[in-house]
Design a protein around this motif. Structure first.
Motif, PDB file in Angstrom:
ATOM      1  N   ASN A 269      -1.204 -44.097  14.178  1.00 33.75           N
ATOM      2  CA  ASN A 269      -0.813 -42.712  14.004  1.00 33.75           C
ATOM      3  C   ASN A 269       0.691 -42.700  13.453  1.00 33.75           C
ATOM      4  O   ASN A 269       1.379 -41.952  13.989  1.00 33.75           O
ATOM      5  N   THR A 270       1.092 -43.275  12.747  1.00 32.54           N
ATOM      6  CA  THR A 270       2.380 -43.019  11.983  1.00 32.54           C
ATOM      7  C   THR A 270       2.749 -41.696  11.217  1.00 32.54           C
ATOM      8  O   THR A 270       1.741 -41.241  10.486  1.00 32.54           O
ATOM      9  N   ALA A 271       4.063 -41.263  11.370  1.00 34.70           N
ATOM     10  CA  ALA A 271       3.988 -39.990  11.054  1.00 34.70           C
ATOM     11  C   ALA A 271       4.533 -40.298   9.484  1.00 34.70           C
ATOM     12  O   ALA A 271       5.197 -41.005   9.085  1.00 34.70           O
ATOM     13  N   LEU A 272       3.763 -39.286   8.528  1.00 37.01           N
ATOM     14  CA  LEU A 272       4.216 -39.195   7.128  1.00 37.01           C
ATOM     15  C   LEU A 272       5.610 -39.221   6.830  1.00 37.01           C
ATOM     16  O   LEU A 272       6.231 -39.974   6.001  1.00 37.01           O
ATOM     17  N   ARG A 273       6.143 -38.372   7.826  1.00 29.94           N
ATOM     18  CA  ARG A 273       7.606 -38.091   7.518  1.00 29.94           C
ATOM     19  C   ARG A 273       8.553 -39.406   7.670  1.00 29.94           C
ATOM     20  O   ARG A 273       9.587 -39.617   7.089  1.00 29.94           O
ATOM     21  N   THR A 274       8.190 -40.029   8.752  1.00 26.78           N
ATOM     22  CA  THR A 274       8.856 -41.484   9.068  1.00 26.78           C
ATOM     23  C   THR A 274       8.724 -42.651   7.742  1.00 26.78           C
ATOM     24  O   THR A 274       9.726 -43.254   7.533  1.00 26.78           O
ATOM     25  N   LEU A 275       7.480 -42.473   7.181  1.00 25.94           N
ATOM     26  CA  LEU A 275       7.293 -43.392   6.156  1.00 25.94           C
ATOM     27  C   LEU A 275       8.029 -43.142   4.932  1.00 25.94           C
ATOM     28  O   LEU A 275       8.535 -43.776   4.229  1.00 25.94           O
ATOM     29  N   CYS A 276       8.012 -41.701   4.658  1.00 27.03           N
ATOM     30  CA  CYS A 276       8.973 -40.964   3.544  1.00 27.03           C
ATOM     31  C   CYS A 276      10.539 -41.437   3.485  1.00 27.03           C
ATOM     32  O   CYS A 276      11.081 -41.614   2.781  1.00 27.03           O
ATOM     33  N   LYS A 277      10.799 -41.319   4.811  1.00 24.40           N
ATOM     34  CA  LYS A 277      12.104 -41.434   5.103  1.00 24.40           C
ATOM     35  C   LYS A 277      12.779 -43.093   4.859  1.00 24.40           C
ATOM     36  O   LYS A 277      13.777 -43.296   4.539  1.00 24.40           O
ATOM     37  N   TYR A 278      11.956 -43.781   5.133  1.00 20.03           N
ATOM     38  CA  TYR A 278      12.034 -45.287   4.976  1.00 20.03           C
ATOM     39  C   TYR A 278      11.820 -45.689   3.503  1.00 20.03           C
ATOM     40  O   TYR A 278      12.860 -46.284   2.956  1.00 20.03           O
ATOM     41  N   TYR A 279      11.128 -45.165   2.765  1.00 18.97           N
ATOM     42  CA  TYR A 279      10.917 -45.419   1.275  1.00 18.97           C
ATOM     43  C   TYR A 279      12.081 -44.825   0.144  1.00 18.97           C
ATOM     44  O   TYR A 279      12.418 -45.132  -0.643  1.00 18.97           O
ATOM     45  N   GLN A 280      11.853 -43.260   0.759  1.00 15.04           N
ATOM     46  CA  GLN A 280      12.921 -42.421  -0.075  1.00 15.04           C
ATOM     47  C   GLN A 280      12.620 -42.502  -1.540  1.00 15.04           C
ATOM     48  O   GLN A 280      13.446 -42.611  -2.361  1.00 15.04           O
ATOM     49  N   ASN A 281      11.439 -42.227  -1.930  1.00 13.83           N
ATOM     50  CA  ASN A 281      11.134 -42.114  -3.256  1.00 13.83           C
ATOM     51  C   ASN A 281      11.558 -41.014  -3.930  1.00 13.83           C
ATOM     52  O   ASN A 281      11.222 -40.020  -3.378  1.00 13.83           O
ATOM     53  N   PRO A 282      12.273 -41.156  -5.208  1.00 10.22           N
ATOM     54  CA  PRO A 282      12.819 -39.847  -5.576  1.00 10.22           C
ATOM     55  C   PRO A 282      11.843 -39.037  -6.461  1.00 10.22           C
ATOM     56  O   PRO A 282      10.788 -39.650  -6.746  1.00 10.22           O
ATOM     57  N   CYS A 283      12.231 -37.797  -6.800  1.00 11.72           N
ATOM     58  CA  CYS A 283      11.421 -36.808  -7.403  1.00 11.72           C
ATOM     59  C   CYS A 283      12.085 -36.499  -8.837  1.00 11.72           C
ATOM     60  O   CYS A 283      13.103 -36.103  -8.723  1.00 11.72           O
ATOM     61  N   ASN A 284      11.311 -36.414  -9.866  1.00  9.89           N
ATOM     62  CA  ASN A 284      11.720 -36.189 -11.069  1.00  9.89           C
ATOM     63  C   ASN A 284      11.215 -34.857 -11.261  1.00  9.89           C
ATOM     64  O   ASN A 284      10.028 -34.494 -11.481  1.00  9.89           O
ATOM     65  N   PHE A 285      12.116 -33.856 -11.515  1.00  9.89           N
ATOM     66  CA  PHE A 285      11.846 -32.555 -11.978  1.00  9.89           C
ATOM     67  C   PHE A 285      12.329 -32.309 -13.629  1.00  9.89           C
ATOM     68  O   PHE A 285      13.531 -32.621 -13.755  1.00  9.89           O
ATOM     69  N   VAL A 286      11.343 -31.590 -14.300  1.00  4.36           N
ATOM     70  CA  VAL A 286      11.953 -31.202 -15.696  1.00  4.36           C
ATOM     71  C   VAL A 286      11.345 -29.973 -15.832  1.00  4.36           C
ATOM     72  O   VAL A 286      10.455 -29.432 -15.016  1.00  4.36           O
ATOM     73  N   PHE A 287      12.178 -29.316 -16.818  1.00  2.11           N
ATOM     74  CA  PHE A 287      11.666 -27.769 -17.048  1.00  2.11           C
ATOM     75  C   PHE A 287      10.387 -27.729 -18.034  1.00  2.11           C
ATOM     76  O   PHE A 287      10.220 -28.699 -18.715  1.00  2.11           O
ATOM     77  N   GLU A 288       9.656 -26.420 -18.152  1.00  9.43           N
ATOM     78  CA  GLU A 288       8.463 -26.442 -18.911  1.00  9.43           C
ATOM     79  C   GLU A 288       8.652 -26.512 -20.400  1.00  9.43           C
ATOM     80  O   GLU A 288       7.855 -26.912 -20.882  1.00  9.43           O
ATOM     81  N   ASP A 289       9.898 -26.332 -20.632  1.00  7.21           N
ATOM     82  CA  ASP A 289      10.022 -26.218 -22.215  1.00  7.21           C
ATOM     83  C   ASP A 289      10.546 -27.485 -22.951  1.00  7.21           C
ATOM     84  O   ASP A 289      10.880 -27.701 -24.007  1.00  7.21           O
ATOM     85  N   VAL A 290      10.557 -28.723 -21.970  1.00  7.68           N
ATOM     86  CA  VAL A 290      11.203 -30.176 -22.491  1.00  7.68           C
ATOM     87  C   VAL A 290       9.941 -30.549 -23.537  1.00  7.68           C
ATOM     88  O   VAL A 290       8.619 -30.419 -23.314  1.00  7.68           O
ATOM     89  N   THR A 291      10.434 -30.960 -24.656  1.00  6.74           N
ATOM     90  CA  THR A 291       9.406 -31.624 -25.540  1.00  6.74           C
ATOM     91  C   THR A 291       8.766 -32.836 -25.200  1.00  6.74           C
ATOM     92  O   THR A 291       9.353 -33.583 -24.466  1.00  6.74           O
ATOM     93  N   LEU A 292       7.573 -33.390 -25.753  1.00  7.01           N
ATOM     94  CA  LEU A 292       6.931 -34.549 -25.326  1.00  7.01           C
ATOM     95  C   LEU A 292       7.978 -35.798 -25.979  1.00  7.01           C
ATOM     96  O   LEU A 292       7.830 -36.932 -25.133  1.00  7.01           O
ATOM     97  N   ASP A 293       8.578 -35.517 -26.996  1.00  6.58           N
ATOM     98  CA  ASP A 293       9.279 -36.675 -27.498  1.00  6.58           C
ATOM     99  C   ASP A 293      10.417 -36.917 -26.298  1.00  6.58           C
ATOM    100  O   ASP A 293      10.925 -38.424 -25.982  1.00  6.58           O
TER     101      ASP A 293
END
Length: 333
Positions: free
Chosen positions: A143-167
């Motif tokens: 019954n491991t807490a998801l918060r504990t696992l996320c703190k251990y791996y710390q995978n970053p999030c990539n945020f982009v704006f909706e008008d960024v072109t596909l190239d």
């Protein structure tokens, strides 16, 4: 050419001086696409190659908003989740089960993703990403807490704006510094207040490649041919296996207790627990009770919270005061 050179060379120099150098033939993107299209019957290009050329030329004109998966169609987990058997089973099913409503987690499952967004509070507040490979060493019984696992791996999030072109998006994905999945945001303005960022969907490398080749990439677990039109596949899907059967959590599991442990339990109940004394219950009935299948896998309803202590009769390490009532009910029956 040697004979005409004395006349042609001075003439060309004079023309270049008075008329300027010859520009030649130049094609923009639209003319180049049209040239490829109208000459496909005389060149050796097939339809797929023409589509790939056209799609590559259109990458700069299209934005991530045109190819993204909407946020309401994404399988997500709240950060306060517990990685028990039920949650792990939902994660496994999300890879190949298709879109359906899970009332317990209040999310929709979308087939094909191995990266799971994790949100805190509301679904648009994405704080991290959980990779399914991060669950390799997680035991559902802990019954491991998801918060504990996320703190251990710390995978970053990539945020982009909706008008960024596909190239530009393809270039970021090729570099690989921020992964092959990005969350799409838009600026939301409300009156005179400061603008806020609103997450509206996500885009992956597969979405960009599909737009470039002008075709949908469908693997053996996909349920839909397109993440925007939601058109279902016509081919039969692979059989979905019950994870509970693999893990041994099915309803008819038999608990094997050794004869020594059964005898010790019988002696303890018969001598130390009043409701099981010989004057209240016969030894034959007590022995039969100890041989019964005592483990059952119960699926919670949609409106039940698995973290609510009221739904549990027994919990590990916690004293229970209802044993006498339960035993009395068994005796009455």
């Amino acid at each position: 050419m040697g004979i005409c050179a004395p006349l042609a060379w001075p003439t060309s120099k004079l023309l270049d001086y008075f008329l300027g150098e010859e520009i030649g033939t130049h094609y923009n993107r639209e003319r180049l696409k049209e040239l490829v299209r109208v000459t496909k019957h005389v060149n050796d290009l097939d339809k797929e190659e023409v589509n790939i050329i056209s799609g590559a030329l259109d990458l700069r004109k299209k934005t991530v908003n045109d190819v993204m998966t909407k946020l309401e169609d994404v399988f997500m987990l709240p950060i306060n989740s517990i990685l028990d058997f039920e949650t792990m089973s939902d994660i496994v099913k999300s890879v190949g089960s298709g879109a359906h409503q899970d009332h317990r987690l209040n999310v929709r499952l979308l087939a094909g993703y191995s990266r799971i967004p994790v949100y805190e509070g509301n679904r648009s507040n994405i704080v991290t990403v959980l990779f399914t490979k991060d669950l390799a060493f997680v035991d559902p019984d802990d019954n491991t807490a998801l918060r504990t696992l996320c703190k251990y791996y710390q995978n970053p999030c990539n945020f982009v704006f909706e008008d960024v072109t596909l190239d530009v998006m393809l270039k970021q994905f090729k570099e690989g510094h921020k992964g092959h999945m990005a969350f799409v945001q838009r600026i939301k303005r409300e009156g005179d207040s400061d603008p806020v960022y609103e997450t509206i969907g996500l885009v992956t490398l597969e979405d960009v490649i599909e737009e470039m080749i002008q075709a949908e990439i469908v693997d053996e677990t996909d349920v839909y041919t397109d993440n925007r039109t939601r058109k279902r596949l016509t081919r039969p899907l692979n059989k979905l296996h019950n994870v509970a059967e693999f893990a041994g959590h099915h309803q008819h599991q038999r608990v094997h207790v050794s004869p020594q442990l059964t005898l010790a339990t019988f002696q303890f109940l018969n001598t130390s627990v009043d409701p099981f004394r010989s004057d209240l219950i016969s030894e034959t009935v007590l022995r039969r009770l100890l041989k019964q299948d005592v483990m059952q896998h119960i699926k919670l309803k949609g409106d039940e919270d698995k973290n609510d202590p009221k739904i549990y009769v027994f919990q590990e390490g916690k004293p229970v005061r209802v044993i006498g009532t339960i035993v009395q009910m068994m005796i009455d029956e």
